[in-house]
Design an enzyme around this catalytic site. Sequence first.
Site, PDB file in Angstrom:
ATOM      1  N   TYR A   1       0.844  -1.211   0.000  1.00 20.59           N
ATOM      2  CA  TYR A   1       0.000   0.000   0.000  1.00 20.59           C
ATOM      3  C   TYR A   1       0.876   1.258   0.000  1.00 20.59           C
ATOM      4  O   TYR A   1       0.619   2.216  -0.741  1.00 20.59           O
ATOM      5  CB  TYR A   1      -0.878  -0.059   1.244  1.00 20.59           C
ATOM      6  CG  TYR A   1      -1.936   1.007   1.366  1.00 20.59           C
ATOM      7  CD1 TYR A   1      -3.117   0.943   0.619  1.00 20.59           C
ATOM      8  CD2 TYR A   1      -1.788   2.062   2.264  1.00 20.59           C
ATOM      9  CE1 TYR A   1      -4.104   1.904   0.772  1.00 20.59           C
ATOM     10  CE2 TYR A   1      -2.770   3.027   2.416  1.00 20.59           C
ATOM     11  CZ  TYR A   1      -3.931   2.944   1.671  1.00 20.59           C
ATOM     12  OH  TYR A   1      -4.902   3.897   1.818  1.00 20.59           O
TER      13      TYR A   1
ATOM     14  N   LYS B   1       0.904   4.086  -2.843  1.00 28.06           N
ATOM     15  CA  LYS B   1       0.503   5.473  -2.548  1.00 28.06           C
ATOM     16  C   LYS B   1       1.649   6.456  -2.772  1.00 28.06           C
ATOM     17  O   LYS B   1       1.415   7.628  -3.082  1.00 28.06           O
ATOM     18  CB  LYS B   1      -0.036   5.563  -1.126  1.00 28.06           C
ATOM     19  CG  LYS B   1      -1.352   4.798  -0.912  1.00 28.06           C
ATOM     20  CD  LYS B   1      -2.457   5.290  -1.835  1.00 28.06           C
ATOM     21  CE  LYS B   1      -3.814   4.705  -1.478  1.00 28.06           C
ATOM     22  NZ  LYS B   1      -4.884   5.171  -2.390  1.00 28.06           N
TER      23      LYS B   1
END
Length: 271
Positions: A173, A177
């Site tokens: 993640y 991001k």
Amino acid sequence: MAPDRETTETAFVGQKGITVSRFADRVAVVTGAAQGIGAAAARSLAADGATVAVVDLTEDRARPVAEEIAAAGGSAVAIGCDVAVEDDVTAMTAHVVDRFGRLDILINNAGITRDNLLFKMPAAEWDAVITTNLTSMFLCCHAAQGPMVAAGYGRIVNLSSRSALGARGQVNYAAAKAGVQGLTATLAIELGPFGVTVNAVAPGYIDTAMTAATARRVGLEAAEHQRRAAEQIPLRRVGRPAEVAEVIAFLASDAASYVSGQTIYVNGGAR
Ligand code: NDP
């Protein structure tokens, strides 16, 4: 004591009132808009006059938010589209442009988590998060730039995260991001000459189904998980979807006409 002289005034009161409608005639796509931050962004844009394509994995999932917008006097359509699948994204974008004749605003919000420490993370969890959170944004921007460049106008807002700075158990993640921030900075350079701005919003801990699932994963009630998180946040509370939606709406508006390539953190002051 009475004043030496009286204060005078001339009042100006408009007869028709002032209607603020930042997004009148604008058409927006919001992905992952069935709930959470995406739903709040869809509501916010629609409340200010945009026609909003509420996009989520299935039309059924997207429909309640579109119906809610219509019931409040706004304009919305519900569209099913897996943003990780190129053919779906191409078809969704073409549908919006055919139906409304334009696409002014793209909010790349859909995202997932598959948290695990590196040594326990199967490659499939890496792939799923990179594909849904980062490749999807490439696909949606790729499809949207056509109509935006042709019109000489566009606003793209991508959801990054505070996790881009590093977060234990989120190597997939965090990488996705952080990638969103690089994609955002680069597309701002490439699309700027065509009147298209590209920015990112990086929320901290926001009260949504995503963070409730994180709480469950670590064996806590959502309220207790939030209470512990809030202790580390200068504002001493977690954020609300509407608070992120406000920043998204600003970046999608003409008020942000000279802001591009930026990532705005919306995280209650956490470093
Ligand atoms: P939610 O999980 O509440 O909502 C995400 C929505 O995206 C869901 O409706 C989900 O559908 C949908 N979605 C997932 N995969 C796809 C796909 N492939 N195609 C279309 N739609 C999809 O998330 P949040 O509202 O919390 O988060 C929104 C964004 O903000 C995400 O990008 C997230 O990473 C980011 N963010 C959130 C933070 C937070 O604290 N909540 C913090 C930082 C960033 P379904 O439920 O059916 O899977």
